[in-house]
Design a protein around this motif. Sequence first.
Motif, PDB file in Angstrom:
ATOM      1  N   LEU A 142       0.821  -1.209   0.000  1.00 16.52           N
ATOM      2  CA  LEU A 142       0.000   0.000   0.000  1.00 16.52           C
ATOM      3  C   LEU A 142       0.856   1.262   0.000  1.00 16.52           C
ATOM      4  CD1 LEU A 142      -2.728   1.430   0.241  1.00 16.52           C
ATOM      5  CD2 LEU A 142      -2.600   1.095   2.719  1.00 16.52           C
ATOM      6  N   ASN A 143       1.973   1.243   0.735  1.00 13.38           N
ATOM      7  CA  ASN A 143       2.814   2.437   0.859  1.00 13.38           C
ATOM      8  C   ASN A 143       3.732   2.666  -0.332  1.00 13.38           C
ATOM      9  OD1 ASN A 143       1.795   2.958   3.471  1.00 13.38           O
ATOM     10  ND2 ASN A 143       3.284   1.565   4.394  1.00 13.38           N
ATOM     11  N   THR A 144       3.939   1.645  -1.157  1.00 13.36           N
ATOM     12  CA  THR A 144       4.906   1.780  -2.251  1.00 13.36           C
ATOM     13  C   THR A 144       4.309   1.592  -3.637  1.00 13.36           C
ATOM     14  OG1 THR A 144       5.504  -0.572  -2.224  1.00 13.36           O
ATOM     15  CG2 THR A 144       6.706   0.880  -0.724  1.00 13.36           C
ATOM     16  N   ALA A 145       3.044   1.175  -3.722  1.00 14.32           N
ATOM     17  CA  ALA A 145       2.454   0.846  -5.015  1.00 14.32           C
ATOM     18  C   ALA A 145       2.500   2.018  -5.988  1.00 14.32           C
ATOM     19  CB  ALA A 145       1.016   0.377  -4.832  1.00 14.32           C
ATOM     20  N   ALA A 146       2.284   3.231  -5.482  1.00 18.67           N
ATOM     21  CA  ALA A 146       2.249   4.403  -6.361  1.00 18.67           C
ATOM     22  C   ALA A 146       3.638   4.803  -6.835  1.00 18.67           C
ATOM     23  CB  ALA A 146       1.582   5.569  -5.644  1.00 18.67           C
ATOM     24  N   SER A 147       4.637   4.629  -5.984  1.00 19.59           N
ATOM     25  CA  SER A 147       5.986   5.085  -6.339  1.00 19.59           C
ATOM     26  C   SER A 147       6.672   4.153  -7.323  1.00 19.59           C
ATOM     27  CB  SER A 147       6.849   5.215  -5.079  1.00 19.59           C
ATOM     28  OG  SER A 147       7.064   3.950  -4.491  1.00 19.59           O
ATOM     29  N   GLY A 148       6.519   2.848  -7.109  1.00 17.74           N
ATOM     30  CA  GLY A 148       7.129   1.883  -8.018  1.00 17.74           C
ATOM     31  C   GLY A 148       8.643   1.833  -7.947  1.00 17.74           C
ATOM     32  N   GLY A 149       9.234   2.432  -6.934  1.00 16.70           N
ATOM     33  CA  GLY A 149      10.696   2.492  -6.866  1.00 16.70           C
ATOM     34  C   GLY A 149      11.330   1.539  -5.877  1.00 16.70           C
ATOM     35  N   ILE A 150      10.538   0.677  -5.251  1.00 15.87           N
ATOM     36  CA  ILE A 150      11.048  -0.253  -4.251  1.00 15.87           C
ATOM     37  C   ILE A 150      11.078  -1.657  -4.839  1.00 15.87           C
ATOM     38  CG2 ILE A 150      10.737  -1.196  -1.934  1.00 15.87           C
ATOM     39  CD1 ILE A 150      11.368   1.764  -1.989  1.00 15.87           C
ATOM     40  N   ASP A 184       8.388  -4.067   3.719  1.00 22.82           N
ATOM     41  CA  ASP A 184       6.937  -4.086   3.528  1.00 22.82           C
ATOM     42  C   ASP A 184       6.543  -5.444   2.941  1.00 22.82           C
ATOM     43  OD1 ASP A 184       6.611  -1.538   4.419  1.00 22.82           O
ATOM     44  OD2 ASP A 184       5.855  -0.710   2.534  1.00 22.82           O
ATOM     45  N   THR A 185       5.310  -5.836   3.157  1.00 28.52           N
ATOM     46  CA  THR A 185       4.806  -7.065   2.547  1.00 28.52           C
ATOM     47  C   THR A 185       3.469  -6.795   1.866  1.00 28.52           C
ATOM     48  OG1 THR A 185       3.673  -7.769   4.564  1.00 28.52           O
ATOM     49  CG2 THR A 185       5.948  -8.541   4.252  1.00 28.52           C
ATOM     50  N   PHE A 186       3.146  -7.631   0.902  1.00 22.52           N
ATOM     51  CA  PHE A 186       1.822  -7.573   0.282  1.00 22.52           C
ATOM     52  C   PHE A 186       1.447  -8.971  -0.185  1.00 22.52           C
ATOM     53  CE2 PHE A 186       4.884  -6.774  -3.080  1.00 22.52           C
ATOM     54  CZ  PHE A 186       4.403  -7.466  -4.186  1.00 22.52           C
ATOM     55  N   GLU A 187       0.162  -9.142  -0.486  1.00 24.02           N
ATOM     56  CA  GLU A 187      -0.365 -10.451  -0.876  1.00 24.02           C
ATOM     57  C   GLU A 187      -0.905 -10.395  -2.295  1.00 24.02           C
ATOM     58  OE1 GLU A 187      -2.805 -13.216   1.856  1.00 24.02           O
ATOM     59  OE2 GLU A 187      -4.308 -12.262   0.557  1.00 24.02           O
ATOM     60  N   VAL A 188      -0.606 -11.432  -3.072  1.00 19.61           N
ATOM     61  CA  VAL A 188      -1.116 -11.578  -4.435  1.00 19.61           C
ATOM     62  C   VAL A 188      -1.997 -12.817  -4.486  1.00 19.61           C
ATOM     63  CG1 VAL A 188      -0.517 -11.976  -6.852  1.00 19.61           C
ATOM     64  CG2 VAL A 188       0.903 -10.461  -5.455  1.00 19.61           C
ATOM     65  N   ARG A 189      -3.162 -12.707  -5.131  1.00 21.97           N
ATOM     66  CA  ARG A 189      -4.078 -13.847  -5.262  1.00 21.97           C
ATOM     67  C   ARG A 189      -4.360 -14.122  -6.734  1.00 21.97           C
ATOM     68  NH1 ARG A 189      -8.622 -13.338  -0.431  1.00 21.97           N
ATOM     69  NH2 ARG A 189      -7.208 -12.610   1.211  1.00 21.97           N
ATOM     70  N   MET A 190      -4.464 -15.409  -7.063  1.00 21.15           N
ATOM     71  CA  MET A 190      -4.676 -15.794  -8.456  1.00 21.15           C
ATOM     72  C   MET A 190      -5.614 -16.988  -8.540  1.00 21.15           C
ATOM     73  SD  MET A 190      -1.879 -17.380 -11.166  1.00 21.15           S
ATOM     74  CE  MET A 190      -0.822 -15.929 -11.167  1.00 21.15           C
TER      75      MET A 190
END
Length: 227
Positions: A142-150, A184-190
């Motif tokens: 959530l904190n990095t999705a917009a920046s795309g630099g991480i 940071d962590t995030f979850e992907v679902r497929m």
Amino acid sequence: MAGIHGRGDRTRGARAAGAAAAAASLLLLTACSGGSDEGGGEESGLEMGASGVVPAVEPPGPEGFASQTIDGITIDMPEGWEIQNEGGTLCASPPGQAACAYGSIRLTPRAAENNPREWPKKGDAHAKDDGWADDTSSCRSLNTAASGGIGVSGAELTVSDFTTHANDLKSHHSVWRVTCANDDTFEVRMWFLPISDVLLYVWSADSQYSAVYDQVAASMNTDGYSN
């Protein structure tokens, strides 16, 4: 005899008065409760407060779902979400988020066929730790999705099972926990149908919509789709 008839008249009068009072009470109760012939009116969920009648508290989140279609595939998407149907992908984004980014869910027919790397079909990527995206270099928290630099430091496949959809087809259901370079962590679902080549994909899951994602997936019907 006259006394008897008089007593009968008084009894009939009392019964009539009682029936009228009961009818008036029923009308008053119906008006107060919002009753109707169909088992309750719009105000049946109202509660009495200090200043009068106030609405009962409504639960947060989407109020319902609406059917959407792409290439003959039908699926229920949440009402109130922004819907985009272009470029061969149907996308629904939750309120307050950028289109097709954090929290969104995407439906893509012919996913691997139109992907230069044949993801997620090639090499059964959908069932591997590093198969969560065709490009796994960018953090989507959530904190990095917009920046795309991480960048990303690793990913773990935490769920690998099957989901049955509305037309009884079973897809491969995969969930990944991805760790970013900044921890940071995030979850992907497929949900992926490899023979039909249909991909339902949560780009970066918002945990408050966990049940919504599952309901959307369960509603998918590919009977009208031809690959």
